[in-house]
Design an enzyme around this catalytic site. Structure first.
Site, short mmCIF file in Angstrom:
data_model
loop_
_atom_site.label_atom_id
_atom_site.label_comp_id
_atom_site.label_asym_id
_atom_site.label_seq_id
_atom_site.Cartn_x
_atom_site.Cartn_y
_atom_site.Cartn_z
N HIS A 56 0.74 -1.08 -0.19
CA HIS A 56 0.12 -0.15 0.11
C HIS A 56 0.96 1.38 0.10
O HIS A 56 2.09 1.14 0.41
CB HIS A 56 -0.76 0.12 1.23
N GLU A 58 0.83 3.79 1.81
CA GLU A 58 1.29 4.22 3.23
C GLU A 58 2.46 3.41 3.71
O GLU A 58 3.38 3.74 4.35
CB GLU A 58 0.20 3.96 4.24
N CYS A 86 -5.93 1.75 6.10
CA CYS A 86 -6.58 0.59 6.43
C CYS A 86 -6.12 0.00 7.62
O CYS A 86 -5.22 0.67 8.13
CB CYS A 86 -6.32 -0.64 5.39
N CYS A 89 -2.40 -0.71 7.51
CA CYS A 89 -1.57 0.55 7.41
C CYS A 89 -1.44 1.46 8.74
O CYS A 89 -0.48 1.90 9.13
CB CYS A 89 -1.73 1.55 6.42
#
Length: 147
Positions: A56, A58, A86, A89
């Site tokens: 991701h 992040e 999410c 993260c």
């Protein structure tokens, strides 16, 4: 004297990263890390390219920022991300002790707030910065996928 380095200024830069992800066929989420009004890392989702569900935006930003500053704690850093993190993260952000998280669109289905994730208690959170634009980009991505 006006400070041009606002949350909106940096979110526009994160949004540019999300647009790059969109063009690559990645879920359009962009992120950057800022220290003292300087961007030290910018990235976007790479899950398709890397065939890695943990890639991701992040996660990429946390790793890159830690490498840049030479330490695992990001207490003096601000993460700008176009979509609410999410749960995964959020956990990584918790452990990095990031100073501030600014996100664009809320994720009502998979965001850390609805999934029970938490950020570090000292982390400042600002949501909804360019929320409409960021959300519209994600919606357009999935609309095109469903054709």
């Amino acid at each position: 004297m006006e400070n041009i380095f606002s949350d909106e200024y940096f979110m526009k830069k994160a949004y540019q990263e999300a647009q790059i992800a969109f063009e690559k066929g990645e879920v359009p989420v962009g992120a950057l890390v800022v220290v003292d009004n300087k961007i030290i890392t910018r990235t976007h989702n790479l899950t398709e390219l890397l065939t890695d569900v943990t890639a991701h935006a992040e996660m990429q930003a946390i790793t890159s920022a830690a490498n840049f500053i030479g330490g695992k704690y990001l207490t003096g850093c601000t993460l700008y991300v176009t979509l609410e993190p999410c749960q995964m993260c959020a956990g990584a952000l918790y452990w990095s002790q990031v100073g501030k998280v600014v996100y664009g669109a809320a994720d009502e289905h998979r965001g850390y707030r609805v999934m029970g994730g938490k950020l570090h208690p000292k982390t400042i959170v600002v949501g909804g910065v360019m929320g409409q634009e960021c959300g519209d980009l994600v919606k357009e991505f999935f609309r095109q996928r469903r054709k």
